[in-house]
Scaffold this motif. Structure first.
Motif, PDB file in Angstrom:
ATOM      1  N   VAL A   9      39.368 -24.999  33.511  1.00  0.00           N
ATOM      2  CA  VAL A   9      38.848 -23.673  33.123  1.00  0.00           C
ATOM      3  C   VAL A   9      39.977 -22.741  32.682  1.00  0.00           C
ATOM      4  O   VAL A   9      39.897 -22.121  31.609  1.00  0.00           O
ATOM      5  N   PRO A  10      41.081 -22.621  33.474  1.00  0.00           N
ATOM      6  CA  PRO A  10      42.171 -21.769  32.986  1.00  0.00           C
ATOM      7  C   PRO A  10      42.742 -22.225  31.643  1.00  0.00           C
ATOM      8  O   PRO A  10      43.098 -21.393  30.807  1.00  0.00           O
ATOM      9  N   LEU A  11      42.801 -23.527  31.407  1.00  0.00           N
ATOM     10  CA  LEU A  11      43.276 -24.024  30.109  1.00  0.00           C
ATOM     11  C   LEU A  11      42.339 -23.573  28.987  1.00  0.00           C
ATOM     12  O   LEU A  11      42.786 -23.115  27.934  1.00  0.00           O
ATOM     13  N   ALA A  12      41.035 -23.679  29.240  1.00  0.00           N
ATOM     14  CA  ALA A  12      40.061 -23.290  28.215  1.00  0.00           C
ATOM     15  C   ALA A  12      40.083 -21.782  27.982  1.00  0.00           C
ATOM     16  O   ALA A  12      39.936 -21.313  26.853  1.00  0.00           O
ATOM     17  N   LEU A  13      40.298 -21.001  29.048  1.00  0.00           N
ATOM     18  CA  LEU A  13      40.369 -19.537  28.899  1.00  0.00           C
ATOM     19  C   LEU A  13      41.598 -19.130  28.094  1.00  0.00           C
ATOM     20  O   LEU A  13      41.536 -18.241  27.243  1.00  0.00           O
ATOM     21  N   LEU A  14      42.725 -19.794  28.365  1.00  0.00           N
ATOM     22  CA  LEU A  14      43.942 -19.500  27.593  1.00  0.00           C
ATOM     23  C   LEU A  14      43.724 -19.848  26.122  1.00  0.00           C
ATOM     24  O   LEU A  14      44.063 -19.061  25.220  1.00  0.00           O
ATOM     25  N   PHE A  15      43.114 -21.005  25.893  1.00  0.00           N
ATOM     26  CA  PHE A  15      42.830 -21.440  24.523  1.00  0.00           C
ATOM     27  C   PHE A  15      41.939 -20.417  23.804  1.00  0.00           C
ATOM     28  O   PHE A  15      42.195 -20.036  22.652  1.00  0.00           O
ATOM     29  N   ALA A  16      40.908 -19.942  24.513  1.00  0.00           N
ATOM     30  CA  ALA A  16      39.975 -18.973  23.915  1.00  0.00           C
ATOM     31  C   ALA A  16      40.684 -17.656  23.600  1.00  0.00           C
ATOM     32  O   ALA A  16      40.439 -17.036  22.557  1.00  0.00           O
ATOM     33  N   ALA A  17      41.582 -17.236  24.502  1.00  0.00           N
ATOM     34  CA  ALA A  17      42.313 -15.977  24.279  1.00  0.00           C
ATOM     35  C   ALA A  17      43.210 -16.091  23.053  1.00  0.00           C
ATOM     36  O   ALA A  17      43.302 -15.161  22.240  1.00  0.00           O
ATOM     37  N   ALA A  66      42.779 -18.196  20.559  1.00  0.00           N
ATOM     38  CA  ALA A  66      41.893 -18.292  19.385  1.00  0.00           C
ATOM     39  C   ALA A  66      41.457 -16.902  18.929  1.00  0.00           C
ATOM     40  O   ALA A  66      41.315 -16.646  17.724  1.00  0.00           O
ATOM     41  N   GLU A  67      41.256 -15.984  19.881  1.00  0.00           N
ATOM     42  CA  GLU A  67      40.859 -14.602  19.557  1.00  0.00           C
ATOM     43  C   GLU A  67      41.877 -13.915  18.645  1.00  0.00           C
ATOM     44  O   GLU A  67      41.539 -13.016  17.886  1.00  0.00           O
ATOM     45  N   GLU A  68      43.132 -14.356  18.727  1.00  0.00           N
ATOM     46  CA  GLU A  68      44.175 -13.745  17.887  1.00  0.00           C
ATOM     47  C   GLU A  68      44.001 -14.118  16.414  1.00  0.00           C
ATOM     48  O   GLU A  68      44.537 -13.454  15.547  1.00  0.00           O
ATOM     49  N   ARG A  69      43.307 -15.214  16.158  1.00  0.00           N
ATOM     50  CA  ARG A  69      43.008 -15.690  14.787  1.00  0.00           C
ATOM     51  C   ARG A  69      44.266 -15.835  13.947  1.00  0.00           C
ATOM     52  O   ARG A  69      44.267 -15.505  12.753  1.00  0.00           O
ATOM     53  N   ASP A  70      45.353 -16.289  14.565  1.00  0.00           N
ATOM     54  CA  ASP A  70      46.631 -16.226  13.883  1.00  0.00           C
ATOM     55  C   ASP A  70      47.485 -17.485  14.045  1.00  0.00           C
ATOM     56  O   ASP A  70      48.039 -17.995  13.080  1.00  0.00           O
ATOM     57  N   PRO A  88      37.320 -17.862  17.305  1.00  0.00           N
ATOM     58  CA  PRO A  88      36.129 -17.590  18.112  1.00  0.00           C
ATOM     59  C   PRO A  88      34.852 -17.859  17.303  1.00  0.00           C
ATOM     60  O   PRO A  88      34.899 -17.764  16.073  1.00  0.00           O
ATOM     61  N   PRO A  89      33.744 -18.135  17.942  1.00  0.00           N
ATOM     62  CA  PRO A  89      33.606 -18.195  19.402  1.00  0.00           C
ATOM     63  C   PRO A  89      34.033 -19.559  19.955  1.00  0.00           C
ATOM     64  O   PRO A  89      33.775 -20.591  19.322  1.00  0.00           O
ATOM     65  N   ILE A  90      34.683 -19.527  21.108  1.00  0.00           N
ATOM     66  CA  ILE A  90      35.018 -20.757  21.824  1.00  0.00           C
ATOM     67  C   ILE A  90      34.067 -20.872  23.009  1.00  0.00           C
ATOM     68  O   ILE A  90      33.930 -19.918  23.789  1.00  0.00           O
ATOM     69  N   ASP A  91      33.426 -21.991  23.126  1.00  0.00           N
ATOM     70  CA  ASP A  91      32.566 -22.260  24.280  1.00  0.00           C
ATOM     71  C   ASP A  91      33.483 -22.731  25.412  1.00  0.00           C
ATOM     72  O   ASP A  91      33.887 -23.896  25.451  1.00  0.00           O
ATOM     73  N   VAL A  92      33.826 -21.788  26.300  1.00  0.00           N
ATOM     74  CA  VAL A  92      34.843 -22.074  27.328  1.00  0.00           C
ATOM     75  C   VAL A  92      34.398 -23.210  28.248  1.00  0.00           C
ATOM     76  O   VAL A  92      35.190 -24.097  28.585  1.00  0.00           O
ATOM     77  N   GLU A  93      33.129 -23.199  28.607  1.00  0.00           N
ATOM     78  CA  GLU A  93      32.630 -24.238  29.525  1.00  0.00           C
ATOM     79  C   GLU A  93      32.752 -25.627  28.881  1.00  0.00           C
ATOM     80  O   GLU A  93      33.246 -26.583  29.508  1.00  0.00           O
ATOM     81  N   ALA A  94      32.325 -25.712  27.632  1.00  0.00           N
ATOM     82  CA  ALA A  94      32.373 -27.005  26.937  1.00  0.00           C
ATOM     83  C   ALA A  94      33.826 -27.432  26.697  1.00  0.00           C
ATOM     84  O   ALA A  94      34.177 -28.605  26.855  1.00  0.00           O
ATOM     85  N   SER A 114      37.543 -18.290   9.116  1.00  0.00           N
ATOM     86  CA  SER A 114      36.235 -17.639   9.168  1.00  0.00           C
ATOM     87  C   SER A 114      36.190 -16.428   8.248  1.00  0.00           C
ATOM     88  O   SER A 114      35.112 -15.989   7.839  1.00  0.00           O
ATOM     89  N   SER A 115      37.354 -15.895   7.896  1.00  0.00           N
ATOM     90  CA  SER A 115      37.427 -14.776   6.938  1.00  0.00           C
ATOM     91  C   SER A 115      37.096 -15.232   5.523  1.00  0.00           C
ATOM     92  O   SER A 115      36.890 -14.410   4.637  1.00  0.00           O
ATOM     93  N   GLY A 116      37.094 -16.531   5.318  1.00  0.00           N
ATOM     94  CA  GLY A 116      36.883 -17.085   3.984  1.00  0.00           C
ATOM     95  C   GLY A 116      38.179 -17.524   3.327  1.00  0.00           C
ATOM     96  O   GLY A 116      38.166 -18.280   2.351  1.00  0.00           O
ATOM     97  N   GLU A 117      39.315 -17.045   3.868  1.00  0.00           N
ATOM     98  CA  GLU A 117      40.607 -17.421   3.285  1.00  0.00           C
ATOM     99  C   GLU A 117      40.895 -18.904   3.504  1.00  0.00           C
ATOM    100  O   GLU A 117      40.374 -19.524   4.437  1.00  0.00           O
ATOM    101  N   LEU A 118      41.776 -19.431   2.645  1.00  0.00           N
ATOM    102  CA  LEU A 118      42.267 -20.798   2.818  1.00  0.00           C
ATOM    103  C   LEU A 118      43.760 -20.719   3.129  1.00  0.00           C
ATOM    104  O   LEU A 118      44.527 -20.136   2.358  1.00  0.00           O
TER     105      LEU A 118
END
Ligand SMILES: CC(C)(COP(=O)(O)OP(=O)(O)OC[C@H]1O[C@@H](n2cnc3c(N)ncnc32)[C@H](O)[C@@H]1OP(=O)(O)O)[C@@H](O)C(=O)NCCC(=O)NCCS
Length: 171
Positions: free
Chosen positions: A18-26, A28-32, A38-44, A145-149
């Motif tokens: 769970v902590p690994l998935a939460l770090l990954f999700a955080a 991913a939120e940076e989008r950088d 996002p969205p990351i399904d933390v449980e999955a 997700s912004s459409g950029e490549l």
């Protein structure tokens, strides 16, 4: 400043999921820095996390970074890594990558490789510090997700051309 010697690098275990998935999700939120957004399904993500080849950086009982080496059937390992935003620039990434190189050598991998966004100067500097070299560029490779490549730089570190994996990887 956060003392690097208070860091522990160890193999990931089941209760890290769970902590690994939460770090990954955080991150991913940076989008950088990482390809996932996002969205990351933390449980999955927690349930499917491949612990084999995952190392964690722990400080005061908290996971502050992780690295995963995906062992291929062909002797190379593909790296993915992330450090908590508030712990960056203090040696956590370097400690994780050093441990990953040791792990890869122990596994008999002959090479490590990775993809990195060309704007990710911190990551590129880290990889160069460990001897990774640029091997190519995948142009307009990642649809965001912004459409950029976005392009991706391919980097590699040759460990030992004579190395042979002693354990049979499953993928
Ligand atoms: C890339 C990342 C893992 C680096 O982790 P870190 O803990 O900050 O790395 P370190 O503190 O060990 O720094 C390693 C080297 O990177 C360079 N570096 C670190 N931060 C930097 C910055 N902001 N700008 C330029 N170079 C930087 C330095 O050369 C440093 O080496 P030095 O301390 O010997 O000078 C971290 O920034 C991160 O998690 N980013 C978001 C996710 C990501 O991009 N993952 C990688 C995807 S390919």
């Amino acid at each position: 400043m956060f003392p690097v010697d208070a860091l522990q690098i160890r193999a990931a275990r089941d209760d890290d999921r769970v902590p690994l998935a939460l770090l990954f999700a955080a991150v991913a939120e940076e989008r950088d820095g990482i390809a996932s957004e996002p969205p990351i399904d933390v449980e999955a993500r927690a349930a499917s996390w491949n612990l084999d080849g995952s190392l964690v950086a722990v400080s005061n009982g908290t996971i502050v970074g992780s690295i995963h080496i995906d062992r291929s059937r062909f002797g190379f390992g593909e790296i993915g890594m992330a450090v908590s935003r508030d712990r960056r620039g203090r040696g956590v990434g370097s400690a994780l990558l050093a441990a990953a190189v040791d792990w890869a050598r122990e596994q008999g991998l002959h090479k490590l490789s990775l993809s990195v966004f060309p704007h990710n100067t911190a990551a590129i500097a880290l990889y160069r510090k460990f001897g990774f070299v640029e091997e190519g560029r995948r142009v307009k490779h990642f649809r965001r997700s912004s459409g950029e490549l976005w392009d991706a730089l391919e980097m590699g570190l040759l460990l030992d051309e004579t190395a042979r994996p002693w354990a049979s990887p499953t993928s």
